[in-house]
Design an enzyme around this catalytic site. Structure first.
Site, PDB file in Angstrom:
ATOM      1  N   TYR A 132       0.853  -1.147   0.108  1.00 22.67           N
ATOM      2  CA  TYR A 132       0.417  -0.091   0.328  1.00 22.67           C
ATOM      3  C   TYR A 132       0.736   1.041   0.339  1.00 22.67           C
ATOM      4  O   TYR A 132       0.679   2.648   0.292  1.00 22.67           O
ATOM      5  CB  TYR A 132      -0.963   0.410   1.308  1.00 22.67           C
ATOM      6  CG  TYR A 132      -2.194  -1.350   1.478  1.00 22.67           C
ATOM      7  CD1 TYR A 132      -2.414  -1.854  -0.371  1.00 22.67           C
ATOM      8  CD2 TYR A 132      -2.234  -2.027   2.305  1.00 22.67           C
ATOM      9  CE1 TYR A 132      -3.442  -2.606   0.482  1.00 22.67           C
ATOM     10  CE2 TYR A 132      -2.901  -3.413   2.145  1.00 22.67           C
ATOM     11  CZ  TYR A 132      -3.514  -3.549   1.383  1.00 22.67           C
ATOM     12  OH  TYR A 132      -4.106  -4.569   1.390  1.00 22.67           O
TER      13      TYR A 132
ATOM     14  N   SER B  79      -3.858  -6.169   8.730  1.00 23.45           N
ATOM     15  CA  SER B  79      -4.533  -5.871   6.985  1.00 23.45           C
ATOM     16  C   SER B  79      -3.535  -6.952   6.109  1.00 23.45           C
ATOM     17  O   SER B  79      -3.035  -8.055   7.046  1.00 23.45           O
ATOM     18  CB  SER B  79      -5.006  -4.680   6.453  1.00 23.45           C
ATOM     19  OG  SER B  79      -5.675  -5.001   4.884  1.00 23.45           O
ATOM     20  N   TYR B  80      -3.231  -6.710   5.083  1.00 22.21           N
ATOM     21  CA  TYR B  80      -2.549  -7.197   3.674  1.00 22.21           C
ATOM     22  C   TYR B  80      -1.195  -7.691   4.974  1.00 22.21           C
ATOM     23  O   TYR B  80      -0.403  -8.723   4.559  1.00 22.21           O
ATOM     24  CB  TYR B  80      -2.322  -6.563   2.711  1.00 22.21           C
ATOM     25  CG  TYR B  80      -1.217  -7.719   1.882  1.00 22.21           C
ATOM     26  CD1 TYR B  80      -2.478  -8.221   0.767  1.00 22.21           C
ATOM     27  CD2 TYR B  80       0.091  -7.814   1.824  1.00 22.21           C
ATOM     28  CE1 TYR B  80      -1.672  -8.978  -0.563  1.00 22.21           C
ATOM     29  CE2 TYR B  80       0.847  -8.535   0.843  1.00 22.21           C
ATOM     30  CZ  TYR B  80      -0.172  -9.637  -0.225  1.00 22.21           C
ATOM     31  OH  TYR B  80       0.720 -10.040  -1.541  1.00 22.21           O
TER      32      TYR B  80
ATOM     33  N   TRP C 235     -10.912  -4.037  -2.597  1.00 26.94           N
ATOM     34  CA  TRP C 235     -10.501  -4.305  -3.338  1.00 26.94           C
ATOM     35  C   TRP C 235      -8.925  -3.988  -4.769  1.00 26.94           C
ATOM     36  O   TRP C 235      -7.894  -3.378  -4.609  1.00 26.94           O
ATOM     37  CB  TRP C 235      -9.373  -5.768  -1.475  1.00 26.94           C
ATOM     38  CG  TRP C 235      -7.643  -5.801  -1.510  1.00 26.94           C
ATOM     39  CD1 TRP C 235      -7.672  -4.659  -0.701  1.00 26.94           C
ATOM     40  CD2 TRP C 235      -7.334  -5.847  -2.515  1.00 26.94           C
ATOM     41  NE1 TRP C 235      -6.515  -5.257  -0.156  1.00 26.94           N
ATOM     42  CE2 TRP C 235      -5.693  -6.220  -1.853  1.00 26.94           C
ATOM     43  CE3 TRP C 235      -7.241  -7.387  -3.839  1.00 26.94           C
ATOM     44  CZ2 TRP C 235      -4.489  -6.826  -2.031  1.00 26.94           C
ATOM     45  CZ3 TRP C 235      -6.050  -7.868  -4.106  1.00 26.94           C
ATOM     46  CH2 TRP C 235      -4.769  -7.287  -3.098  1.00 26.94           C
TER      47      TRP C 235
ATOM     48  N   ASP D 237     -15.065  -6.253  12.163  1.00 29.79           N
ATOM     49  CA  ASP D 237     -13.783  -6.782  11.392  1.00 29.79           C
ATOM     50  C   ASP D 237     -13.720  -7.600  10.308  1.00 29.79           C
ATOM     51  O   ASP D 237     -14.255  -8.561  11.121  1.00 29.79           O
ATOM     52  CB  ASP D 237     -12.238  -6.572  11.902  1.00 29.79           C
ATOM     53  CG  ASP D 237     -11.673  -6.565  11.118  1.00 29.79           C
ATOM     54  OD1 ASP D 237     -10.979  -5.987  10.063  1.00 29.79           O
ATOM     55  OD2 ASP D 237     -10.710  -7.872  11.013  1.00 29.79           O
TER      56      ASP D 237
ATOM     57  N   HIS E  73     -12.691  -3.013  10.130  1.00 23.85           N
ATOM     58  CA  HIS E  73     -11.129  -2.622   9.724  1.00 23.85           C
ATOM     59  C   HIS E  73     -10.456  -0.814   9.487  1.00 23.85           C
ATOM     60  O   HIS E  73      -9.468  -1.272   9.428  1.00 23.85           O
ATOM     61  CB  HIS E  73     -11.493  -3.310   8.164  1.00 23.85           C
ATOM     62  CG  HIS E  73     -10.182  -4.463   8.146  1.00 23.85           C
ATOM     63  ND1 HIS E  73      -9.620  -5.153   8.178  1.00 23.85           N
ATOM     64  CD2 HIS E  73      -9.216  -3.329   6.831  1.00 23.85           C
ATOM     65  CE1 HIS E  73      -8.312  -5.261   7.559  1.00 23.85           C
ATOM     66  NE2 HIS E  73      -8.377  -4.335   6.620  1.00 23.85           N
TER      67      HIS E  73
END
Length: 576
Positions: free
Chosen positions: A40, A116-117, A165, A257, A292
């Site tokens: 990101y 997250s990722y 996404w 989440d 999230h």
């Protein structure tokens, strides 16, 4: 400790791809290192963090004596190569850790953090036994890339997440291609940018596989081509490798989440299957009233108080101090720390599931008209002796709109706790409501619906939602789930239904912690759609992502209860 900041520091992977990182290293001497690997943009995310966010503040780690490395994942922003979700994260992560250990400013210990990722890249390191790794702190992340992310525990596509996404990541790729001169055509970037201005509109197109904004030939197509939990997805399920995890895990998440179900399950797996005493006994779990993106605890329909806002930095510093520096905490940290909604208080617990959990059946009952919040559906502690049923018509052309829950995008009225008045008056929503409570009832843990169901279709969905009905009439969702009935026995081996035949099925409704206060009522809502959180079932038994709206058929669905078909909501009740 004084630090030097170095931008775009190169590192070669084993296949000669150069990855770039921003590095904060000690001016003199050595330090333990904290690593974040992100798709990101390291330069837009590293400098955020602090109270109200899922990100610890980098400056706090520097002040605590750490080196910090933020790296762009392969094929994103400054790093070379081609990006493909998950594919290179194990090898690239291992190579990055090895590079850190080889630096003269490294003391030979590495931890990893972020959410997250970036949390999933930590599971890549931990489940592969990366040398030098000492601890991880994944926030709002899962080790399972199928039912912990892109698909639900019941096999439905998490549509609003997948479309958002992918549009976001493809837009980043197009921007990068323009900047590097790989292309001079900006039309795709313009189209993706316009789509992201109204991400919910992306979900209206059918067939989903032909969504024009996402193009063809990329991982989006692969995901849709594999709706079953087949070999493609099983190779991406790191949750089955928890016996390889030998480092402690600080897992942080929110009740709303999108990955909370699997993240809590991952914690249980590490506690029971971890490959060392340190992993099993040193791991910790934190769950707040967050989604999230929003960790403030403030929502339009539900405010959890100022104490609900996240400040994850102190717990992260303490955790890494203990496991990278050998510094004992001032007081023993709780293994589990949860925010209990209803009473809106933080509470420390010995373990998860809570050791005194008592799973209690709340049986569905009605006079045959449980439709809408004004119907006659009830929840009873005792099962009815006589069989009864409630029916509704599910039309994929008019699905039940999403009203809150654990999902993305994080938009008011779409995510988190939301008053259900916009949907619970629909005739295709069955509501089963318990009596007005005279004593508080605490529900903390995983929630399930055991339901007997039949349909005129060969495949359809069952959605289930746990709701807290307030004395003023507000009906606030707590957790929910969906089961695609072709997956009632296995996510890997779908089985179509025989129309009219009654099947017993289990709907995993995720996890929550809530005290239903006196004057409140416990309610269960059942339907067959929750759109666009999940893709709508076409009811045909075909490949849903390849079907147009005109291909879909109406299903008349029936919930059976009482007698030999004791449909029931299973709640993890805590009595103290």
């Amino acid at each position: 400790m004084k630090h030097v900041y170095e931008r775009n520091v190169p590192m070669k992977t084993r296949d000669a791809v150069t990855l770039y990182a921003d590095v904060w290293r000690p001016l003199e001497g050595q330090a333990p290192t904290l690593l974040v690997r992100t798709p990101y943009n390291k330069e837009s995310t590293a400098f955020g963090g602090g109270p109200g966010t899922a990100q610890p503040a980098v400056i706090a780690f520097l002040n605590a004596g750490y080196a910090v490395v933020w790296q762009d994942a392969r094929g994103t922003y400054a790093s070379e190569g081609s990006f493909a979700p998950k594919v290179n994260e194990v090898e690239d992560g291992q190579d990055t850790v090895a590079w850190i250990l080889d630096q003269d400013w490294s003391d030979g210990t590495v931890g990893s953090y972020s959410g997250s990722y970036m949390g999933m890249t930590q599971w890549a390191l931990a489940t592969s036994g990366t040398e030098g790794l000492r601890a991880i702190a994944p926030t709002m992340a899962s080790a399972n890339w199928h039912s912990g992310l892109w698909y639900s525990q019941g096999g439905a596509l998490c549509l609003s997440l997948v479309t958002l996404w992918n549009a976001m990541m493809y837009a980043a790729e197009e921007q990068r291609a323009l900047q590097t001169g790989e292309t001079s055509d900006s039309s795709t970037l313009v189209r993706l940018g316009a789509a992201l201005m109204d991400p919910l509109a992306l979900n209206d197109a059918t067939p989903v596989a032909d969504l024009p904004v996402h193009g063809k030939g990329r991982w989006f197509d692969d995901w849709l081509a594999h709706p079953d939990f087949d070999d493609y997805w099983q190779a991406q399920d790191w949750s089955q490798s928890m016996s390889s995890v030998t480092v402690p895990v600080l897992a942080s998440t929110g009740w709303y989440d999108l990955k909370v179900h699997e993240q809590v399950a991952d914690f249980v797996r590490v506690r029971t299957q971890g490959g060392s005493d340190l992993a099993r006994d040193g791991s910790r779990l934190v769950i707040g009233p967050w989604d999230h993106m929003n960790l403030t605890g403030q929502y339009a329909d539900r405010y959890f108080g100022i104490q609900a806002a996240a400040d994850v930095t102190p717990s992260h510093v303490e955790f890494f101090d203990q496991h990278l520096k050998g510094k004992a905490p001032a007081a023993p940290a709780p293994r589990v720390r949860i925010f209990v909604m209803g009473i809106d208080q933080w509470r420390d617990e010995a373990d998860w599931p809570l050791p005194d959990t008592r799973y209690t059946d709340y049986h569905l009952a009605s006079g045959g008209s449980a439709n809408t919040r004004d119907g006659d559906g009830t929840l009873e502690l005792d099962a009815a002796s006589a069989e009864a049923r409630d029916g509704f018509r599910y039309d994929p052309r008019d699905p039940v709109p999403t009203a809150g829950g654990a999902l993305l995008p994080s938009m008011p009225g779409f995510v988190g706790p939301v008053d259900q008045s916009a949907v619970d008056g629909r005739d295709d929503v069955l509501c089963y409501t318990g009596p007005v409570l005279t004593e508080p009832v605490e529900v903390t843990g995983f929630v399930q619906l055991k339901v007997f169901v039949s349909s005129t279709a060969v495949d359809t969905d069952v959605t289930a939602k746990l709701v807290d009905v307030f004395p003023d009439g507000r009906a606030i969702n707590l957790c929910d789930g969906i089961l695609r009935l072709r997956y009632r026995n296995s996510l890997s081996q779908p089985e179509l239904m025989v129309p009219g035949e009654v099947y017993e099925a289990t709907v995993q409704m995720s996890v929550t912690s809530n005290v239903f206060l006196p004057g409140h009522r416990i309610r269960l809502d059942i339907s067959s759609s929750n759109f666009p959180h999940y893709d709508r079932n076409s009811n045909t038994g075909g490949v849903i992502s390849s079907e147009a709206l005109e291909d879909m058929v109406v299903a008349d669905n029936t919930v059976h209860h009482g007698g030999a078909r004791p449909s029931r909501l299973v709640l993890p009740v805590i009595e103290r």
